[in-house]
Design an enzyme around this catalytic site. Structure first.
Site, short mmCIF file in Angstrom:
data_model
loop_
_atom_site.label_atom_id
_atom_site.label_comp_id
_atom_site.label_asym_id
_atom_site.label_seq_id
_atom_site.Cartn_x
_atom_site.Cartn_y
_atom_site.Cartn_z
N ASP A 1 -15.26 8.26 -6.30
CA ASP A 1 -14.35 7.13 -6.47
C ASP A 1 -12.94 7.68 -6.63
O ASP A 1 -12.58 8.19 -7.68
CB ASP A 1 -14.75 6.31 -7.69
CG ASP A 1 -13.86 5.09 -7.90
OD1 ASP A 1 -12.95 4.87 -7.06
OD2 ASP A 1 -14.06 4.38 -8.89
N SER B 1 0.09 0.32 6.39
CA SER B 1 -0.17 -1.04 6.88
C SER B 1 1.14 -1.62 7.36
O SER B 1 2.22 -1.14 6.99
CB SER B 1 -0.74 -1.90 5.74
OG SER B 1 -0.71 -3.27 6.07
N TYR C 1 -0.19 -4.61 -3.42
CA TYR C 1 -0.69 -4.01 -2.19
C TYR C 1 0.46 -3.64 -1.25
O TYR C 1 0.54 -2.52 -0.75
CB TYR C 1 -1.66 -4.95 -1.48
CG TYR C 1 -2.12 -4.44 -0.13
CD1 TYR C 1 -3.05 -3.40 -0.06
CD2 TYR C 1 -1.63 -4.98 1.05
CE1 TYR C 1 -3.46 -2.91 1.17
CE2 TYR C 1 -2.04 -4.50 2.28
CZ TYR C 1 -2.96 -3.47 2.34
OH TYR C 1 -3.37 -2.98 3.56
N ALA D 1 3.57 -3.16 -1.96
CA ALA D 1 4.37 -2.09 -2.56
C ALA D 1 3.68 -0.74 -2.41
O ALA D 1 4.33 0.28 -2.15
CB ALA D 1 4.63 -2.40 -4.03
N SER D 2 2.36 -0.72 -2.56
CA SER D 2 1.63 0.54 -2.45
C SER D 2 1.72 1.10 -1.03
O SER D 2 1.85 2.32 -0.84
CB SER D 2 0.16 0.36 -2.86
OG SER D 2 -0.58 -0.37 -1.88
N LYS D 3 1.66 0.24 -0.04
CA LYS D 3 1.73 0.70 1.34
C LYS D 3 3.15 1.13 1.72
O LYS D 3 3.33 2.02 2.56
CB LYS D 3 1.20 -0.37 2.29
CG LYS D 3 -0.30 -0.63 2.13
CD LYS D 3 -1.11 0.65 2.30
CE LYS D 3 -2.60 0.41 2.24
NZ LYS D 3 -3.38 1.66 2.43
#
Length: 250
Positions: A54, A131, A144, A146-148
């Site tokens: 994980d 993405s 999400y 922001a992470s990409k």
């Protein structure tokens, strides 16, 4: 030749494994669901090592590297990731922290560790999966998007560093739009636009990666959307994105 793929149990990661197998790569497949990896292993015509970890756990990222660092790995596909949908003050914080650990920290850690090895050998490929979400802020999927964006900007910066030192190591980023995978089910959304088939995206991605393309954007629609982000005012784009995201909720 050997490639390591995270998030290989489904979707784009799984299909990239299939493509690389046909090109003669041996594979190290990583995901939480070992049973899925073992199913995939049976269909591939190459040597396959499966590892259940994980990557939302920081120690798992370092453990993964320690498990494989003595193998001659030529390619890292940083694909593991997921999304959380909802208004920022309403979404589950624990789940969002898992998102940050998987989408950002795992990518960062593995990219750095393998890049150091690849630079010493002056060869190797690293593909980070971002993405089309990386191009703009994303109301209702704020963490999400922001992470990409982090993945995209990190990759572009390191790509330039390597270019300036004439390194033969490739670092690139995949920025797909909607793709038919388990992403929709896991994020509890439905896409508002036509999605691409995952096998097509995988073939397109591997082809462009081996040609050392810095940013890979499959599909004419997403290429056009990327161009529009450079033209339209962000106020208009944010209004459109909010409406689009609102329609995604299942």
């Amino acid at each position: 030749m050997k490639a390591l793929i995270t998030g290989a149990s489904s979707g784009i990661g799984r299909d990239i494994a299939r493509v690389l197998s046909t090109k003669g790569y041996d594979l190290i497949l990583v995901a939480r669901r070992l049973d899925r990896l073992e199913e995939l292993k049976k269909e591939l015509s190459c040597n396959v090592q499966t590892i259940s970890l994980d990557l939302a756990q920081e120690e798992s990222c370092f453990r993964l590297y320690d498990l494989v660092k003595n193998q001659e790995i030529d390619m890292l596909i940083n694909n593991a990731g997921f999304a959380v949908y909802g208004e920022f003050d309403q979404t589950d914080l624990t789940r969002e922290l898992e998102l940050i650990h998987t989408n950002i920290k795992a990518v960062h850690i593995l990219m750095k560790l393998f890049l150091q090895d690849f630079k010493r050998r002056n060869r190797g490929y690293i593909l980070n999966v971002a993405s089309s979400a990386a191009f703009l802020p994303g109301p209702l999927m704020a963490a999400y998007y922001a992470s990409k964006a982090y993945v995209l900007r990190l990759t572009e910066a390191v790509h330039k560093e390597l270019q300036k030192t004439n390194s033969k190591v490739y670092v690139g980023v995949l920025c797909p739009g909607p793709v038919h995978t388990e992403f929709e089910q896991n994020a509890k959304i439905t896409f508002g636009v036509k999605a691409l088939d995952s096998p097509y995206v995988a073939r397109y991605t591997v082809d462009r990666m081996l040609k050392h393309k810095r940013m890979i954007i499959p599909g004419i629609l997403m290429k056009a959307a990327f161009a529009l982000t450079k033209i339209l005012p962000q106020k208009i784009l944010l209004h459109f994105l909010y409406k689009l995201q609102k329609e995604k909720f299942v």
